[in-house]
Design an enzyme around this catalytic site. Structure first.
Site, mmCIF file in Angstrom:
data_model
loop_
_atom_site.group_PDB
_atom_site.id
_atom_site.type_symbol
_atom_site.label_atom_id
_atom_site.label_comp_id
_atom_site.label_asym_id
_atom_site.label_seq_id
_atom_site.Cartn_x
_atom_site.Cartn_y
_atom_site.Cartn_z
ATOM 1 N N CYS A 56 -81.008 -17.043 -85.367
ATOM 2 C CA CYS A 56 -80.615 -15.634 -85.279
ATOM 3 C C CYS A 56 -79.655 -15.240 -86.399
ATOM 4 O O CYS A 56 -79.549 -14.053 -86.727
ATOM 5 C CB CYS A 56 -79.987 -15.351 -83.916
ATOM 6 S SG CYS A 56 -81.200 -15.350 -82.567
ATOM 7 N N CYS B 157 -77.042 -18.652 -82.715
ATOM 8 C CA CYS B 157 -77.834 -19.817 -83.137
ATOM 9 C C CYS B 157 -78.201 -19.701 -84.615
ATOM 10 O O CYS B 157 -78.218 -18.603 -85.184
ATOM 11 C CB CYS B 157 -79.074 -19.985 -82.268
ATOM 12 S SG CYS B 157 -80.510 -19.002 -82.767
ATOM 13 N N ASP C 226 -87.894 -40.397 -67.281
ATOM 14 C CA ASP C 226 -88.472 -40.258 -65.942
ATOM 15 C C ASP C 226 -89.291 -41.501 -65.630
ATOM 16 O O ASP C 226 -89.579 -42.310 -66.504
ATOM 17 C CB ASP C 226 -89.285 -38.978 -65.813
ATOM 18 C CG ASP C 226 -90.433 -38.892 -66.802
ATOM 19 O OD1 ASP C 226 -90.808 -39.927 -67.360
ATOM 20 O OD2 ASP C 226 -90.947 -37.786 -67.013
ATOM 21 N N CYS D 78 -76.768 -13.616 -80.173
ATOM 22 C CA CYS D 78 -76.949 -15.081 -80.223
ATOM 23 C C CYS D 78 -76.415 -15.657 -81.529
ATOM 24 O O CYS D 78 -76.799 -15.208 -82.619
ATOM 25 C CB CYS D 78 -78.433 -15.415 -80.067
ATOM 26 S SG CYS D 78 -78.799 -17.180 -80.175
ATOM 27 N N HIS E 182 -84.470 -21.618 -81.428
ATOM 28 C CA HIS E 182 -83.733 -20.543 -80.751
ATOM 29 C C HIS E 182 -83.734 -20.750 -79.240
ATOM 30 O O HIS E 182 -82.680 -20.628 -78.588
ATOM 31 C CB HIS E 182 -84.331 -19.180 -81.077
ATOM 32 C CG HIS E 182 -83.835 -18.106 -80.158
ATOM 33 N ND1 HIS E 182 -82.595 -17.518 -80.291
ATOM 34 C CD2 HIS E 182 -84.393 -17.559 -79.040
ATOM 35 C CE1 HIS E 182 -82.419 -16.657 -79.301
ATOM 36 N NE2 HIS E 182 -83.488 -16.653 -78.533
ATOM 37 N N ASP F 90 -84.129 -29.923 -66.301
ATOM 38 C CA ASP F 90 -84.984 -30.137 -67.466
ATOM 39 C C ASP F 90 -86.219 -29.275 -67.304
ATOM 40 O O ASP F 90 -86.630 -28.974 -66.180
ATOM 41 C CB ASP F 90 -85.403 -31.608 -67.592
ATOM 42 C CG ASP F 90 -86.595 -31.937 -66.691
ATOM 43 O OD1 ASP F 90 -87.740 -31.945 -67.188
ATOM 44 O OD2 ASP F 90 -86.381 -32.139 -65.473
#
Length: 376
Positions: A314, A311, A89, A309, A340, A271
């Site tokens: 998890c 991931c 940015d 999930c 997560h 974002d």
């Protein structure tokens, strides 16, 4: 270059090709303010979590460790170990929100560092030079971030100044990219639409910056306290004036519901610090809503954070264990929950992309718009 691959209603499916790789859109950018994700998650973790883009902060990296130092070390990718696309940015938001004793002039802004109080000047040219030193994939134009609400006349004059600054940013970037000295001579430039919550200012400013034929367009100055319905109305108002063949980025947004609503209205890129910040305070986003892992009810709960999930967190850890880690003040609690949440956000955008690809985005939207905002 951005390629619009498919639309379903106003929702868009696309791909942004860059020198550092392609970004599938709609997509989420993970916020690494000072070159790192808060919560002890490194660049190599991000790949495992499905991350596509890392967002770094021009203002903070300019102050510490210094953009010249990052340049000497080979640029932001080599410095952090993240080899994918990076967006920096412009520093404008931080100058206007963090800096002390700022003084705005046509040339730029003089401000005092929030770290040590030293005087610093930043204008369009300075911001472009800093971002060129960082070698990011995408540089954001330097704009004036106006408090919301703001008087109409001030907001109007600020839009005009932001447009003038954008022209200077574009000229400076072209100069830097053609100098033979740039770390990334193919650095892209995104402009930023401003205008507070005044619809006429937003539309007029969008028309002006669309004529400048930039690589992409951000929508700034939203999600700063106004009701979500106002933000959605602004997006709907300016969407027809945003170039169809350029990527659209809603800056600093937001909750899973905000993202779903914005995709529904034609936004491509997002974002937000929310997945990491909320995770560090024990809040896990799931397909059933948001869980507060400080709650005692999780002390004996052997289920994962989200039973649907895939991931790595998890697959390995229970709610009970992560609840215990928070109660014990262990850093691992933050790391696991941040991992997560980052996976959840990136996977949510993947599921949205799949829904658009398969012509079922409207059904996906209807099925998830209420659930994602629930607090369990």
């Amino acid at each position: 270059m951005y390629h619009l691959l498919k639309t379903q209603g106003t929702a868009r499916r696309g791909r942004l090709d860059t020198v550092h790789g392609s970004v599938q859109t709609p997509g989420f950018m993970n916020v690494a303010t000072a070159g790192a994700i808060k919560g002890a998650v490194d660049a190599f973790d991000l790949k495992e979590l499905g991350c596509q883009v890392q967002l770094c902060n021009t203002y903070h990296l300019h102050l510490r460790p210094g953009d010249q130092l990052v340049r000497e070390l080979g640029g932001i990718q080599k410095f952090t170990g993240w080899q994918g696309p990076v967006l920096t940015d412009s520093g404008g938001f931080q100058v206007f929100s963090l800096a002390k004793l700022r003084n705005i002039r046509e040339e730029g802004v003089t401000f005092s560092s929030h770290i040590d109080g030293r005087k610093i000047f930043m204008g369009p040219e300075e911001s472009m030079r800093i971002q060129s030193n960082l070698g990011s994939t995408i540089a954001m134009a330097f704009d004036e971030c106006v408090e919301n609400p703001a008087p109409y006349d001030y907001a109007k004059n600020s839009c005009a100044r932001t447009t003038r600054w954008l022209a200077r940013c574009k000229a400076e970037m072209e100069k830097l990219n053609s100098s033979g000295q740039a770390i990334n001579p193919e650095q892209l430039l995104f402009g930023i639409n401003q205008g507070c919550t005044f619809t006429d200012l937003r539309i007029e400013h969008m028309k002006q910056i669309a004529d400048m034929d930039l690589d992409g367009y951000g929508i700034g100055g939203l999600a700063v306290g106004e009701p979500a319905e106002v933000m959605y109305a602004i997006i709907e108002a300016i969407e027809p004036y945003m170039p169809q063949n350029k990527i659209r980025y809603l800056m600093g947004v937001g909750t899973p519901v905000n993202i779903l609503e914005a995709v529904h209205r034609g936004v491509d890129l997002f974002d937000c610090v929310m997945p990491t910040r909320n995770a560090r305070h024990g809040h896990a986003f799931t397909s059933q809503g948001c869980r507060n892992l400080h709650n005692a009810k999780y002390s004996l709960d052997q289920a994962p954070l989200d039973e649907s999930c895939p991931c790595p967190v998890c697959q390995k850890f229970s709610r009970a264990y992560i609840h215990h880690l928070f109660q014990a003040g262990e850093m691992l609690a933050m790391r696991l929950t941040v991992m997560h949440n980052l996976f959840f956000y990136n996977d949510l955008l993947r599921r949205i992309r799949d829904a658009i690809d398969e012509n079922r985005f409207d059904k996906f939207y209807q099925a998830n718009v209420e659930v994602l905002g629930l607090r369990i």
